[in-house]
Write an enzyme that holds these catalytic residues in place. Structure first.
Site, PDB file in Angstrom:
ATOM      1  N   ARG A  23      28.196  32.902 -27.813  1.00 50.27           N
ATOM      2  CA  ARG A  23      27.509  32.176 -28.686  1.00 50.27           C
ATOM      3  C   ARG A  23      26.197  32.285 -28.662  1.00 50.27           C
ATOM      4  O   ARG A  23      25.592  32.482 -27.493  1.00 50.27           O
ATOM      5  CB  ARG A  23      28.244  30.733 -28.930  1.00 50.27           C
ATOM      6  CG  ARG A  23      29.574  30.801 -29.049  1.00 50.27           C
ATOM      7  CD  ARG A  23      30.029  29.324 -28.937  1.00 50.27           C
ATOM      8  NE  ARG A  23      31.487  29.348 -29.319  1.00 50.27           N
ATOM      9  CZ  ARG A  23      32.329  28.304 -29.336  1.00 50.27           C
ATOM     10  NH1 ARG A  23      31.769  27.102 -28.967  1.00 50.27           N
ATOM     11  NH2 ARG A  23      33.570  28.253 -29.615  1.00 50.27           N
ATOM     12  N   ASN A  78      -4.052  54.638 -32.657  1.00 43.96           N
ATOM     13  CA  ASN A  78      -3.916  53.961 -31.234  1.00 43.96           C
ATOM     14  C   ASN A  78      -4.487  54.650 -30.100  1.00 43.96           C
ATOM     15  O   ASN A  78      -4.871  55.835 -30.052  1.00 43.96           O
ATOM     16  CB  ASN A  78      -2.308  54.428 -30.896  1.00 43.96           C
ATOM     17  CG  ASN A  78      -1.829  53.599 -29.840  1.00 43.96           C
ATOM     18  OD1 ASN A  78      -2.405  53.549 -28.766  1.00 43.96           O
ATOM     19  ND2 ASN A  78      -0.659  53.180 -29.786  1.00 43.96           N
ATOM     20  N   HIS A 115      -4.641  35.643 -35.364  1.00 43.80           N
ATOM     21  CA  HIS A 115      -4.173  35.968 -34.037  1.00 43.80           C
ATOM     22  C   HIS A 115      -2.959  35.254 -33.535  1.00 43.80           C
ATOM     23  O   HIS A 115      -2.145  35.667 -32.970  1.00 43.80           O
ATOM     24  CB  HIS A 115      -5.497  35.309 -33.059  1.00 43.80           C
ATOM     25  CG  HIS A 115      -5.029  35.545 -31.508  1.00 43.80           C
ATOM     26  ND1 HIS A 115      -5.282  36.941 -31.234  1.00 43.80           N
ATOM     27  CD2 HIS A 115      -4.706  34.695 -30.692  1.00 43.80           C
ATOM     28  CE1 HIS A 115      -5.030  36.756 -29.733  1.00 43.80           C
ATOM     29  NE2 HIS A 115      -4.525  35.690 -29.514  1.00 43.80           N
ATOM     30  N   ASN A 155       7.538  45.707 -32.750  1.00 45.78           N
ATOM     31  CA  ASN A 155       8.019  45.557 -31.330  1.00 45.78           C
ATOM     32  C   ASN A 155       7.634  43.899 -31.391  1.00 45.78           C
ATOM     33  O   ASN A 155       6.453  43.846 -31.282  1.00 45.78           O
ATOM     34  CB  ASN A 155       7.630  46.197 -30.032  1.00 45.78           C
ATOM     35  CG  ASN A 155       7.977  47.683 -30.263  1.00 45.78           C
ATOM     36  OD1 ASN A 155       9.135  47.906 -30.589  1.00 45.78           O
ATOM     37  ND2 ASN A 155       7.086  48.540 -29.441  1.00 45.78           N
ATOM     38  N   GLY A 161       8.880  45.439 -25.827  1.00 48.73           N
ATOM     39  CA  GLY A 161       7.898  46.300 -25.870  1.00 48.73           C
ATOM     40  C   GLY A 161       6.399  46.160 -26.463  1.00 48.73           C
ATOM     41  O   GLY A 161       5.767  47.087 -26.511  1.00 48.73           O
ATOM     42  N   HIS A 168       1.205  42.974 -34.617  1.00 49.29           N
ATOM     43  CA  HIS A 168       1.051  44.457 -35.126  1.00 49.29           C
ATOM     44  C   HIS A 168       2.369  45.281 -35.215  1.00 49.29           C
ATOM     45  O   HIS A 168       3.115  44.995 -34.630  1.00 49.29           O
ATOM     46  CB  HIS A 168      -0.058  45.191 -34.267  1.00 49.29           C
ATOM     47  CG  HIS A 168       0.436  45.361 -32.836  1.00 49.29           C
ATOM     48  ND1 HIS A 168       0.344  44.319 -31.921  1.00 49.29           N
ATOM     49  CD2 HIS A 168       0.915  46.378 -32.336  1.00 49.29           C
ATOM     50  CE1 HIS A 168       0.965  44.708 -30.838  1.00 49.29           C
ATOM     51  NE2 HIS A 168       1.264  45.973 -30.933  1.00 49.29           N
ATOM     52  N   GLN A 170       3.314  49.583 -35.375  1.00 52.85           N
ATOM     53  CA  GLN A 170       3.259  50.959 -35.001  1.00 52.85           C
ATOM     54  C   GLN A 170       3.899  52.020 -35.886  1.00 52.85           C
ATOM     55  O   GLN A 170       4.816  51.862 -36.473  1.00 52.85           O
ATOM     56  CB  GLN A 170       3.353  51.259 -33.456  1.00 52.85           C
ATOM     57  CG  GLN A 170       2.552  50.117 -32.549  1.00 52.85           C
ATOM     58  CD  GLN A 170       2.886  50.794 -31.099  1.00 52.85           C
ATOM     59  OE1 GLN A 170       2.806  51.983 -30.906  1.00 52.85           O
ATOM     60  NE2 GLN A 170       3.398  50.096 -30.256  1.00 52.85           N
ATOM     61  N   CYS A 198      27.370  58.227 -51.860  1.00 53.57           N
ATOM     62  CA  CYS A 198      26.290  57.955 -50.724  1.00 53.57           C
ATOM     63  C   CYS A 198      26.988  57.130 -49.827  1.00 53.57           C
ATOM     64  O   CYS A 198      27.811  55.820 -50.033  1.00 53.57           O
ATOM     65  CB  CYS A 198      25.127  57.298 -51.421  1.00 53.57           C
ATOM     66  SG  CYS A 198      24.203  56.422 -50.078  1.00 53.57           S
ATOM     67  N   PHE A 320      26.283  51.784 -17.739  1.00 52.18           N
ATOM     68  CA  PHE A 320      27.119  52.273 -18.518  1.00 52.18           C
ATOM     69  C   PHE A 320      26.807  52.741 -20.164  1.00 52.18           C
ATOM     70  O   PHE A 320      27.064  53.739 -20.353  1.00 52.18           O
ATOM     71  CB  PHE A 320      28.449  51.012 -18.951  1.00 52.18           C
ATOM     72  CG  PHE A 320      29.350  51.550 -19.780  1.00 52.18           C
ATOM     73  CD1 PHE A 320      30.592  52.318 -19.315  1.00 52.18           C
ATOM     74  CD2 PHE A 320      29.143  50.917 -21.229  1.00 52.18           C
ATOM     75  CE1 PHE A 320      31.383  52.494 -20.161  1.00 52.18           C
ATOM     76  CE2 PHE A 320      30.384  51.281 -22.134  1.00 52.18           C
ATOM     77  CZ  PHE A 320      31.318  52.080 -21.594  1.00 52.18           C
TER      78      PHE A 320
END
Length: 346
Positions: A23, A78, A115, A155, A161, A168, A170, A198, A320
């Site tokens: 949960r 970048n 910000h 991210n 990441g 922002h 990417q 579809c 795994f």
């Protein structure tokens, strides 16, 4: 009992581990502390435009100049790109190995001048600006003949990441079609040949009829936890009306998409205490001449269906998963949808 569920679109299998069923409160809250970041040194702040490469696209207040304050959305190269437009476009072989030049585009989409504002706090209007910038920049890059796909992603959170605190997204524009999209196009084509429909249109119809995995829907979009969710609380946001190309959507669809995404991320934020997640946009590739498959784009507008997915990073994928590409999900998507539906974000 555990179940193996097939993800037809990705041609992968997922293990839904009901015996381990978790949960929301069973997951450890190990997210970063977002309050300890000083914006004085942030290169994405208005007034700090000189700290970034020159912008390639922006949505600005009337009368404001490029690379100056007054922007609402700003797209820049970048500073440490994975691919560069200045690199040569080529492909060659060395014995059994193939290599290509590092041609492409890697850009940062600064999606708010605030910000301390993150996507979970974005208004519908904020998201409209963000998705409008996505649409317009994809259009621009698809005009370049050696760009074969544009992947846009966000991210959210260090564990997902994100490297800089300021919100922002990417963009990476690639010189070839990536494997996952190749697989999805192949799977959609097989389904269309068999059913003359579809795959995602049928999936949307099924989810709306069943209802057990639906988290939210509006006039144009459905938000649901996929049947074969690889991640706990994974979400898929799909147009109800067939559309293969995100860059062709109109402003009304952008508004409806923004409302759906706002509800989705706020529900995740409230239920899971601002979890890290990856949000990705998947759309059809630009039409190109492909020597290895001249019929690749035949009926692409009928068989492919663009969508957005959100992967909360609640569980660590270890040996795994890496060894088998079978993912174990300890929260059944039906349970995840129930928990998310119960969260009120009005």
């Amino acid at each position: 009992m555990p179940e193996l569920r097939y993800n037809r679109l990705n041609d992968t299998w997922v293990i839904i581990s009901k015996e381990r069923a978790k949960r929301p409160h069973d997951y450890p809250l190990i997210w970063e502390d977002k309050k300890k970041v000083d914006k004085k040194s942030c290169p994405f702040e208005p007034g700090h435009e000189h700290l970034t490469p020159p912008e390639v696209f922006a949505i600005r207040d009337p009368g404001t100049k490029p690379d100056q304050p007054g922007w609402k959305i700003r797209i820049i190269p970048n500073k440490f790109p994975a691919l560069k437009p200045s690199e040569p476009f080529f492909r060659r072989s060395e014995a059994i190995h193939d290599l290509m030049g590092g041609y492409g585009y890697h850009e940062v989409i600064i999606d708010t001048p605030d910000h301390d504002k993150h996507i979970c706090n974005f208004s519908t209007d904020d998201l409209v600006l963000m998705f409008t910038a996505f649409r317009e920049r994809i259009k621009q890059l698809y005009m370049k003949k050696d760009i074969f796909y544009v992947q846009i992603f966000k991210n959210h959170g260090k564990e997902a990441g994100k490297s800089l605190y300021h919100s922002h997204s990417q963009l990476v524009a690639l010189p070839r079609i990536p494997k996952r999209l190749e697989t999805q196009v192949r799977q959609c084509r097989h389904y269309y040949r068999e059913k003359e429909r579809c795959l995602l249109c049928d999936e949307v119809s099924f989810e709306l009829r069943e209802g057990v995995r639906v988290v939210h829907d509006n006039d144009h979009f459905i938000v649901y936890t996929p049947f074969a969710s690889a991640f706990p609380f994974e979400l898929k946001i799909v147009p109800k009306i067939h559309s293969d190309d995100f860059s062709s959507v109109d402003d009304e669809m952008i508004l409806s998409l923004s409302e759906a995404v706002k509800v989705a991320v706020r529900k995740l934020d409230k239920l899971l205490k601002d979890p890290p997640f990856n949000m990705m946009l998947h759309t059809s590739p630009p039409r190109r001449d492909l020597p290895y498959d001249p019929n690749y784009f035949y009926q692409m507008d009928r068989l492919f269906h663009w969508y957005i997915e959100i992967f909360p990073r609640m569980a660590i994928h270890a040996g795994f998963e890496l060894g088998t590409e079978f993912f174990i999900n300890p929260t059944p998507p039906e349970d995840a949808a129930k928990y998310l539906r119960e969260i009120n974000v009005d």
